[in-house]
Design an enzyme around this catalytic site. Structure first.
Site, PDB file in Angstrom:
ATOM      1  N   ASP A   1       1.108  -0.467  -3.279  1.00  0.00           N
ATOM      2  CA  ASP A   1       1.455  -1.631  -4.098  1.00  0.00           C
ATOM      3  C   ASP A   1       2.422  -2.484  -3.261  1.00  0.00           C
ATOM      4  O   ASP A   1       2.872  -2.082  -2.189  1.00  0.00           O
ATOM      5  CB  ASP A   1       2.071  -1.179  -5.438  1.00  0.00           C
ATOM      6  CG  ASP A   1       1.893  -2.255  -6.503  1.00  0.00           C
ATOM      7  OD1 ASP A   1       1.781  -1.921  -7.678  1.00  0.00           O
ATOM      8  OD2 ASP A   1       1.847  -3.450  -6.126  1.00  0.00           O
TER       9      ASP A   1
HETATM   10  C1  GLC Z   1       2.302  -6.196  -7.988  1.00  0.00           C
HETATM   11  C2  GLC Z   1       1.589  -5.263  -8.944  1.00  0.00           C
HETATM   12  C3  GLC Z   1       0.159  -5.000  -8.581  1.00  0.00           C
HETATM   13  C4  GLC Z   1      -0.422  -6.239  -7.947  1.00  0.00           C
HETATM   14  C5  GLC Z   1       0.278  -6.439  -6.624  1.00  0.00           C
HETATM   15  C6  GLC Z   1      -0.208  -7.689  -5.880  1.00  0.00           C
HETATM   16  O1  GLC Z   1       3.602  -5.751  -7.748  1.00  0.00           O
HETATM   17  O2  GLC Z   1       2.191  -4.006  -9.217  1.00  0.00           O
HETATM   18  O3  GLC Z   1      -0.524  -4.608  -9.770  1.00  0.00           O
HETATM   19  O4  GLC Z   1      -1.818  -6.100  -7.753  1.00  0.00           O
HETATM   20  O5  GLC Z   1       1.682  -6.496  -6.763  1.00  0.00           O
HETATM   21  O6  GLC Z   1       0.175  -8.829  -6.571  1.00  0.00           O
END
Ligand code: GLC
Length: 733
Positions: free
Chosen positions: A292
């Site tokens: 993430d």
């Molecule tokens: C965010 C979220 C994730 C998302 C990623 C990209 O922090 O936790 O679900 O896809 O970053 O934006």
């Protein structure tokens, strides 16, 4: 997931053999336009992040000089130091960077572009939690396919969806993004969404790779706080939280995103038990794992790594293939390999995982072959968003048939949310064409309703006394009151300790009711809310949710009776915030909650939830009769007659629940095991048969053996988790 041909595999092996360590690290490096992440963060929040040590002064400078940062990233692409971008959705920028990658870099490896296309893209549908209330696999799949078309038209090849985290605590803001509290429904929804995004061939010009997230058990964060610690038995992990991931992977999901949280003390981003033993071996996943956003860097804050270099060592060795925006892999993987802390075999494996997905997406053949906007019928997409918004709405109360609105002359409309189109879009709608998101006020006006509108009160705000007085004094009897929460208060980072209607919204409803108005309350929110007082002061209560681009028109369709509400709750609504976490399929206890003092209840709250899982009213009525259960080799078939005994057509979700009455481990008091949505004309009747497979009775025993036990089961089929016809049967497994 589609398989690579032998020819494709050898192409990839040959390509990897030519790559330098830095080029290999480059393929595992995903960057956002700025190091602050995939979307803009305002100055004030940037200073807070800086103070919290989450970002550096250089990050802020980089964000300020976006053009310079972009130039730097162009050069990194030329040097093969970037394999993917997130957060871009301007096709010109995407194609520009792709041309550099495939024409100017040494090995001409295409980039993969990911974005959060969570419930639509330019046209957004209801938030995923709302959409799950449709109980309609085809609709879920169709909407994901529409989102994929729009994402592809913007040049994207990958969406960070579906989010399949089972969520049972409405204080958690991200409950908005999934399919609610039930594992069975979560599985059907996950599979449908993956199929919609990827289609039969994800290399098609109007499809994108799915990314099932967040692995794993992110929705079980302690006390509903986002990113919070998760600790549970392995049995619970496998029974409740993993099945939607397995359903998504079995449907072909090409990528998985590791979760921010720790699982039993080991952050998911470096949890080799989860990422290898569970994800690869137990669930059979063959694509690639992306962290993430900055989650690898955050291993330092988890205190499981001393610095970014060690964090990268932990993450790559645990099974995270791609680094989302930590800038760690590109900085440290080459030296970690040279130092022997990361094997080149593991590095090559991660690169092959990523290149394999790029190959299956057709990026090596023609990375520019994406559908174009002039091939897309946006009005058809809007019509689908409107239909879904109608089917997602849940009618929670309708005393005296206050709804549908009769042709009762002028209608009063109050609530600041009523006149705010963008607020209807909900969380994760960054690319939505919000200039065209239809507000509730516009929707009612479009339908020709004569309105007298005054905001009177906003979420979290005070009542404008003068406006309230004018509304109360107005001769019109019926008032539509729009209440709820601002979309910023659901979604990521938006955990709430109090999920009551904020500010003076409850007082507004109380005053309108006391003044003798017929109060039609429409909720605009991204989570279940503790709306017991609102329900008491409303003649009708419609859960519209953040219903997307066509919210206003759908709301008018429902309030005016053009469409009969058919949504059913996929999350339990509590009487009070303090009841969270609350969910219908809770384990039995030795003293089940009841009116008795010494039982598993709250002394200051009703025993039953405000509204149970599966609940929802319609503008007609359905009656169930003639329950029949017939044994099959692989289970039983449960049949029931359903009759529409009301005055108009309507849709009903027939739900099948099972209770395992005696088991080796404490089992949920009941569990959804099948459902079917049907449509019936007034007076119409249908026999609905739902299967229950013996395999569905399996559970993890104390020794982790996964099997069913012969024994007595209570079968319940009907309208929701609390109402239906039931019969006890013995099933031999
Ligand atoms: C965010 C979220 C994730 C998302 C990623 C990209 O922090 O936790 O679900 O896809 O970053 O934006």
């Amino acid at each position: 997931m589609k398989k690579l041909s032998d020819k494709q595999k050898s192409f990839i092996k040959d390509l990897v053999s030519k790559m330098t360590l830095e080029e290999k690290a480059g393929q595992l490096n995903q960057l956002a336009p700025s190091s602050l992440g995939g979307f803009t963060i305002d100055e004030q929040e940037q200073q807070k992040l800086l103070k919290a040590g989450r970002i550096t002064k250089e990050d802020i400078e980089r964000a300020k000089n976006a053009a310079e940062s972009f130039k730097e990233q162009e050069q990194w692409v030329r040097e093969g130091k970037i394999g993917s971008f997130l957060g871009l959705y301007d096709r010109k920028d995407i194609d520009h960077l792709q041309h550099i990658a495939v024409e100017e870099s040494r090995l001409k490896i295409p980039l993969i572009f990911g974005f959060d296309v969570i419930h639509g893209h330019r046209v957004v549908g209801p938030i995923p939690l709302a959409e799950s209330c449709c109980f309609d696999d085809e609709l879920w799949e169709q909407n994901a396919a529409i989102a994929a078309r729009e994402a592809a038209a913007d040049g994207l090849n990958w969406t960070f969806a579906p989010m399949v985290d089972i969520a049972r605590d409405a204080r958690w803001g991200r409950i908005a993004e999934g399919a609610g509290e039930d594992t069975y429904l979560g599985c059907r929804c996950a599979a449908a969404r993956v199929k919609g995004f990827q289609g039969d061939d994800p290399a098609s010009r109007d499809r994108v790779a799915a990314c099932v997230k967040h692995f794993a058990a992110y929705g079980a964060g302690e006390s509903g706080r986002d990113y919070n610690t998760v600790d549970m038995s392995v049995q619970k992990l496998f029974e409740t939280y993993l099945p939607p991931f397995k359903a998504a992977i079995d449907a072909g999901a090409m990528t998985v995103m590791a979760a921010f949280n720790d699982f039993c003390g080991a952050p998911c981003t470096e949890n080799s038990y989860l990422l290898k033993d569970v994800l690869r071996k137990a669930l059979g996943f063959e694509g690639f794992v992306v962290s993430d956003a900055t989650a690898i860097l955050e291993l330092i804050a988890h205190r499981s790594a001393a610095d970014l270099k060690e964090a990268c060592e932990h993450a790559i060795n645990a099974g995270v293939d791609m680094d989302m925006n930590s800038r760690g892999y590109i900085a440290f993987l080459p030296e970690l390999v040279k130092e022997g802390r990361v094997s080149e075999q593991r590095l090559d494996e991660a690169v092959e995982n990523v290149l394999g997905i790029k190959m299956l997406l057709g990026l090596f053949d023609n990375p520019f072959d994406r559908i174009t906007w002039d091939e897309i019928d946006l009005e058809a997409h809007r019509a689908a968003a409107r239909k879904t918004a109608c089917e997602s709405a849940v009618l929670l109360k309708n005393d005296g048939e206050a709804l549908p609105l009769c042709d009762c002359g002028q209608v009063l409309l109050v609530g600041a949310l009523a006149d705010n189109g963008p607020e209807m879009a909900g969380t994760w709608s960054m690319a939505a064409d919000n200039l065209r998101t239809v507000s509730i006020k516009s929707g009612l006006e479009n339908a020709g309703v004569k309105l007298c509108y005054l905001p009177v009160c906003a979420p979290g705000g005070e009542i404008n006394e003068d406006e309230l007085s004018r509304i109360i004094a107005h001769p019109a009897k019926t008032v539509v009151a729009v209440a709820g929460e601002y979309q910023v208060l659901s979604g990521e980072g938006a955990a709430l300790s109090n999920i009551d209607l904020s500010g003076q919204q409850n007082r507004l409803l109380r005053e309108l009711k006391a003044a003798g108005k017929t109060v039609i309350t429409v909720l605009v929110n991204g989570r279940p809310m503790a709306v017991a007082e609102a329900a008491r002061n409303s003649d009708a209560l419609l859960e519209l949710w953040n219903a997307g681009s066509e919210a206003g028109n759908a709301c008018a369709d429902l309030l005016l009776g053009k469409v009969s509400p058919s949504g059913r709750l996929t999350t339990t609504f509590p009487n009070a915030s303090g009841e969270c976490p609350i969910y219908y399929n809770h384990p039995a206890t030795g003293r089940p909650a009841s009116e008795t003092f010494y039982s598993a209840r709250f002394a200051d709250s009703p025993v039953e939830p405000l509204f149970p899982f599966g609940y929802g009213l319609s503008y007609t009525e359905f009656e169930y009769s003639d329950l029949e259960i017939s044994a099959k080799d692989d289970g039983v078939d449960v049949s029931v007659k359903v009759k529409n005994v009301g005055k108009r057509e309507g849709k009903e979700v027939v739900q099948l629940y099972v209770s395992d009455l005696v088991a080796e481990r404490v089992r949920p008091v009941k569990e959804l095991k099948n459902f079917k949505k049907i449509s019936l004309e007034s007076g119409g009747q249908k026999t609905v048969t739902l299967s229950l497979k013996k395999d569905q009775l399996r559970y993890y025993h104390r020794d982790m053996s996964f099997k069913a036990d012969s024994g007595e089961f209570l079968i319940q089929i009907g309208h929701d988790s609390e109402n239906g016809l039931s019969q006890k049967i013995f099933i031999e497994v």
